[in-house]
Motif scaffolding. Structure first.
Motif, PDB file in Angstrom:
ATOM      1  N   VAL A 119       0.871  -1.176   0.000  1.00 45.38           N
ATOM      2  CA  VAL A 119       0.000   0.000   0.000  1.00 45.38           C
ATOM      3  C   VAL A 119       0.904   1.222   0.000  1.00 45.38           C
ATOM      4  N   ARG A 120       0.798   2.049  -0.995  1.00 42.98           N
ATOM      5  CA  ARG A 120       1.677   3.215  -1.120  1.00 42.98           C
ATOM      6  C   ARG A 120       1.051   4.441  -0.476  1.00 42.98           C
ATOM      7  N   ASP A 121       1.914   5.405  -0.183  1.00 36.99           N
ATOM      8  CA  ASP A 121       1.474   6.640   0.436  1.00 36.99           C
ATOM      9  C   ASP A 121       2.149   7.810  -0.277  1.00 36.99           C
ATOM     10  N   PRO A 122       1.448   8.938  -0.418  1.00 38.33           N
ATOM     11  CA  PRO A 122       2.065  10.094  -1.075  1.00 38.33           C
ATOM     12  C   PRO A 122       3.337  10.583  -0.400  1.00 38.33           C
ATOM     13  N   GLU A 123       3.514  10.273   0.888  1.00 36.99           N
ATOM     14  CA  GLU A 123       4.714  10.697   1.599  1.00 36.99           C
ATOM     15  C   GLU A 123       5.926   9.812   1.304  1.00 36.99           C
ATOM     16  N   ASP A 124       5.703   8.663   0.671  1.00 34.13           N
ATOM     17  CA  ASP A 124       6.803   7.743   0.377  1.00 34.13           C
ATOM     18  C   ASP A 124       7.760   8.329  -0.653  1.00 34.13           C
ATOM     19  N   GLN A 125       9.049   8.006  -0.481  1.00 29.47           N
ATOM     20  CA  GLN A 125      10.081   8.338  -1.447  1.00 29.47           C
ATOM     21  C   GLN A 125      10.771   7.045  -1.876  1.00 29.47           C
ATOM     22  N   PHE A 126      11.611   7.159  -2.880  1.00 33.43           N
ATOM     23  CA  PHE A 126      12.262   5.944  -3.380  1.00 33.43           C
ATOM     24  C   PHE A 126      13.236   5.388  -2.349  1.00 33.43           C
ATOM     25  N   ASN A 127      13.159   4.071  -2.175  1.00 32.25           N
ATOM     26  CA  ASN A 127      14.087   3.338  -1.320  1.00 32.25           C
ATOM     27  C   ASN A 127      14.345   2.003  -1.993  1.00 32.25           C
ATOM     28  N   LEU A 128      15.597   1.737  -2.350  1.00 26.87           N
ATOM     29  CA  LEU A 128      15.910   0.563  -3.162  1.00 26.87           C
ATOM     30  C   LEU A 128      15.511  -0.755  -2.514  1.00 26.87           C
TER      31      LEU A 128
END
Length: 227
Positions: A119-128
């Motif tokens: 489940v994604r969130d708009p606050e998420d950033q890329f993390n490998l």
């Protein structure tokens, strides 16, 4: 406080039940289960525990369990055990719809739902590492991920009527393997420099039960991980 717990026979649900009974001593815990025999004996025999047997599509039993409840925690979720054989519809997300309809019918607003970083969130950033886990899981069990994503979507449509928190848990590390038994967790978002791919079940259970009263993450979807 009277709490209704779904998924109370799983590893995470059992920890949540024990933590709640410890923190809210004397308060009632309703556990909704398909098979009451799977509830650990010490929980089932606690005088503050009420076990309601029922299916997730049984609206009458859901209503019975919801009576007099102040908050709901759902430790439901599709697992990857069925892999490619998981149904192509979204059975758990559909169950959430029925649960939320029942909540609104009984005037219950507080919902804490456990899911995963799929489940994604708009606050998420890329993390490998997290992106790799998402991609791998989606490849191995696409229908499972479809259901998980649908869970997040149906909960977020209820912002006006429910005070929801979506708790996203990734990989669970073994708390017993930590030489200092450090079960602390931090809450944040993917790629924020605080969270990582491993969480502690014990730490997560403590955080979730505390959030019932703290209400610091209303309408938010934090990832819980070890520091």
């Amino acid at each position: 406080m009277r709490l209704l717990l779904f998924g109370g026979t799983g590893a995470m649900g059992t920890l949540l039940a024990r933590e709640y009974l410890w923190v809210y001593r004397g308060s009632s815990l309703v556990i909704y289960v398909r098979n009451p025999a799977k509830v650990p004996q010490e929980i089932a025999e606690d005088p503050n525990v009420v076990i309601v047997q029922g299916e997730l599509d049984d609206m009458d039993r859901l209503s019975l369990a919801m009576h007099g409840v102040d908050a709901v925690i759902t430790a439901l979720g599709p697992t990857g055990r069925k892999g490619p054989f998981y149904p192509s519809n979204t059975p758990i997300a559909d169950a959430y719809i029925r649960i939320m309809v029942t909540m609104k019918g009984h005037g219950v607003r507080r919902l804490i739902a456990l899911t995963t970083p799929s489940v994604r969130d708009p606050e998420d950033q890329f993390n490998l590492p997290m992106a790799f886990l998402r991609k791998t899981f989606a490849t191995i069990a696409p229908n499972v991920v479809k259901d998980i994503i649908a869970i997040g979507r149906v909960i977020r449509t209820q912002r006006e009527e429910l005070d929801w928190t979506i708790i996203r848990l990734a990989l669970h590390s073994s708390d017993h393997s930590d030489p200092e038994n450090n079960c602390e967790v931090v809450a944040g978002y993917m790629g924020d420099g605080r969270t990582n791919t491993f969480s502690s079940r014990h730490g997560a259970a403590a955080f979730i039960i505390q959030e019932l009263d703290r209400r610091e993450w209303i309408w938010k979807s934090p990832i819980l991980s070890k520091p």
